[in-house]
Design an enzyme around this catalytic site. Structure first.
Site, PDB file in Angstrom:
ATOM      1  N   PHE A  25       9.125   6.768  -1.512  1.00 23.88           N
ATOM      2  CA  PHE A  25       8.995   6.947  -0.068  1.00 23.88           C
ATOM      3  C   PHE A  25       8.126   5.816   0.468  1.00 23.88           C
ATOM      4  O   PHE A  25       6.996   5.639   0.032  1.00 23.88           O
ATOM      5  CB  PHE A  25       8.354   8.294   0.282  1.00 23.88           C
ATOM      6  CG  PHE A  25       8.249   8.501   1.772  1.00 23.88           C
ATOM      7  CD1 PHE A  25       9.343   8.931   2.508  1.00 23.88           C
ATOM      8  CD2 PHE A  25       7.068   8.214   2.441  1.00 23.88           C
ATOM      9  CE1 PHE A  25       9.257   9.078   3.890  1.00 23.88           C
ATOM     10  CE2 PHE A  25       6.976   8.361   3.823  1.00 23.88           C
ATOM     11  CZ  PHE A  25       8.071   8.798   4.545  1.00 23.88           C
ATOM     12  N   ASP A  53       2.907   0.132  -3.378  1.00 29.74           N
ATOM     13  CA  ASP A  53       2.640   0.951  -2.198  1.00 29.74           C
ATOM     14  C   ASP A  53       1.656   2.047  -2.594  1.00 29.74           C
ATOM     15  O   ASP A  53       2.022   2.993  -3.288  1.00 29.74           O
ATOM     16  CB  ASP A  53       3.976   1.546  -1.692  1.00 29.74           C
ATOM     17  CG  ASP A  53       3.795   2.558  -0.558  1.00 29.74           C
ATOM     18  OD1 ASP A  53       2.658   2.976  -0.285  1.00 29.74           O
ATOM     19  OD2 ASP A  53       4.827   2.939   0.037  1.00 29.74           O
ATOM     20  N   LYS A  58      -3.142   5.846   4.539  1.00 30.51           N
ATOM     21  CA  LYS A  58      -3.530   7.233   4.848  1.00 30.51           C
ATOM     22  C   LYS A  58      -5.046   7.499   4.917  1.00 30.51           C
ATOM     23  O   LYS A  58      -5.554   7.854   5.955  1.00 30.51           O
ATOM     24  CB  LYS A  58      -2.861   8.183   3.860  1.00 30.51           C
ATOM     25  CG  LYS A  58      -1.357   8.315   4.136  1.00 30.51           C
ATOM     26  CD  LYS A  58      -0.724   9.399   3.307  1.00 30.51           C
ATOM     27  CE  LYS A  58       0.644   9.807   3.827  1.00 30.51           C
ATOM     28  NZ  LYS A  58       1.761   8.992   3.341  1.00 30.51           N
TER      29      LYS A  58
END
Ligand code: PLP
Length: 403
Positions: free
Chosen positions: A141, A226, A255
């Site tokens: 993702f 990532d 995040k």
């Protein structure tokens, strides 16, 4: 008394907001540490931390103070100006991973967009090749912008958005032969998560990591990692890749970087960073003074309070504790896996009822890929809160597992 209720918010949302979210049956009024409270005053133990965002807990006092102080000094002037806060943050962030240069943006998807653009431009302007393709892996993702949705490669995220941007190929996770076949002179990079988050908490193995690193070297491909979710001490080190003894060419994160303020970062080696020159890439808000001051404070607190080591120790304890629950109730838990405080409890059956029952009992967590209870608690969460959850999990599994 407040007239706001879960139902009133539901009704208003239906009228005023785009229908992009399937929300949890909870309306949050305020939070502190690993606790949240709803509008009826019900208390919840938060095991999700805004999906690995409020890693220091909700409304951390030092973060609140940093926001207040910086807000009185300077919030934003744009990237047309030199800003001491952005440079101080870059120094600190780069030192955690031995990268050469940083670029700040507003989200994980944008950090990945920056990585994709840098990989292409490095090949096309520094190496003078025409390489542009990025290879990604099943279960990954990488975000919701058009390019990152193309990189993510899952039909459910692409549905109705055709045509997808070109230049992304996906191969099955773990399949070196498929990767070998997918590479061509057009390939610029591979991009991956060291622990797939959304994909169900699937950590990389050392063997696979070694093979991928060697493969990139051999083929002249950039290795993009990532760590939008796994990064910033959650797995027990600053970065998940550091468990595997490899060095990516480009790293992305977001995040948890500013503990709830929108902040992303892309880091690259000095060699690869040559791909960008003045004007190649930009953002209005990225790395603004307020955001940077808060992110710097986040990094200082992670370091000072040794939260990486804490995440590793507490995460290992928690995973073993959940495995004990599985042993007591054979046939309910297929596997408990993860790294540090990035934990997946993979059930042997679809977990919606169990998840709902846990929410009803006051535990906030996520269900991903139908069967996986995903825990991404604050790195500061008390062991006692995890124990309380383990006891509740045992009761709920005993009640709801198919007989
Ligand atoms: C959440 C996430 C993203 C997207 O981040 P946004 O801030 O929502 O754009 C990208 N990659 C990974 C691994 C993520 O977990």
């Amino acid at each position: 008394m407040s007239s706001i209720t879960l139902q009133s918010l539901k009704n208003d949302e239906e009228q005023y907001l785009c229908k992009t979210y399937g929300r949890y049956p909870v309306a949050v009024k305020h939070g502190k540490g690993s606790r949240l409270w709803d509008f009826e005053g019900r208390e919840y133990i938060d095991l999700l931390a805004g999906i690995a965002v409020t890693n220091l807990g909700h409304c951390h006092e030092e973060i609140a103070n940093t926001i207040a102080e910086q807000a009185q000094k300077l919030i934003h002037v744009s990237n047309l100006f030199y800003q001491e806060e952005q440079i101080a943050l870059a120094k600190k962030l780069l030192a955690t991973a031995h990268f050469g240069k940083a670029f700040f943006c507003n989200s994980g998807a944008e950090a990945n967009e920056g990585a994709i653009k840098l990989a292409r431009r490095y090949h096309q302007r520094v190496k003078n090749t025409n390489a542009f393709e990025i290879i990604t892996f099943s279960g990954c993702f990488h975000g919701r912008t058009l390019a990152t949705v193309a990189a993510t490669g899952q039909a459910k995220f692409q549905d109705g958005f055709a045509p997808m941007p070109q230049g992304f190929i996906q191969v099955p996770w773990g399949d070196m032969a498929a990767l070998e076949k997918a590479v061509s002179p057009n390939t610029a990079a591979i991009m991956m998560e060291m622990v797939q988050g959304e994909g169900g908490i699937r950590p990389m193995t050392q063997e696979y990591a070694d093979k991928l690193a060697a493969f990139c070297k051999e083929k002249g491909l950039l290795f993009i990692v990532d760590e939008v979710q796994a990064g910033l001490a959650r797995t027990g080190k600053w970065w998940a890749f550091q468990h595997f003894g490899l060095q990516p060419d480009i790293l992305t994160t977001a995040k948890g970087l500013a503990n709830g303020l929108p902040m992303g970062a892309m880091m690259a080696t000095n060699e690869v960073a040559q791909g960008f020159v003045a004007g190649s890439h930009a953002t209005t808000f990225g790395g603004g003074a307020l955001l940077s001051a808060v992110a710097l404070k986040v990094l200082e607190i992670i370091e000072r309070d040794k939260l990486a080591a804490r995440a590793e120790e507490l995460g290992n304890w928690a995973m073993n504790r959940f495995r004990e629950v599985g042993k007591k109730l054979p046939g309910t838990i297929k596997e408990v896996r993860g790294m540090g405080l990035m934990i997946g409890i993979d059930l042997t059956f679809p977990g919606k009822e169990v998840w709902e029952a846990l929410i009803q009992r006051g535990f906030i967590l996520n269900l991903t890929q139908d069967t996986i209870l995903r825990l991404l608690p604050a790195l500061t969460i008390d062991k006692a809160d995890i124990e309380t959850f383990a006891l509740a999990l045992e009761e709920v599994l005993a009640q709801h597992a198919p007989k």
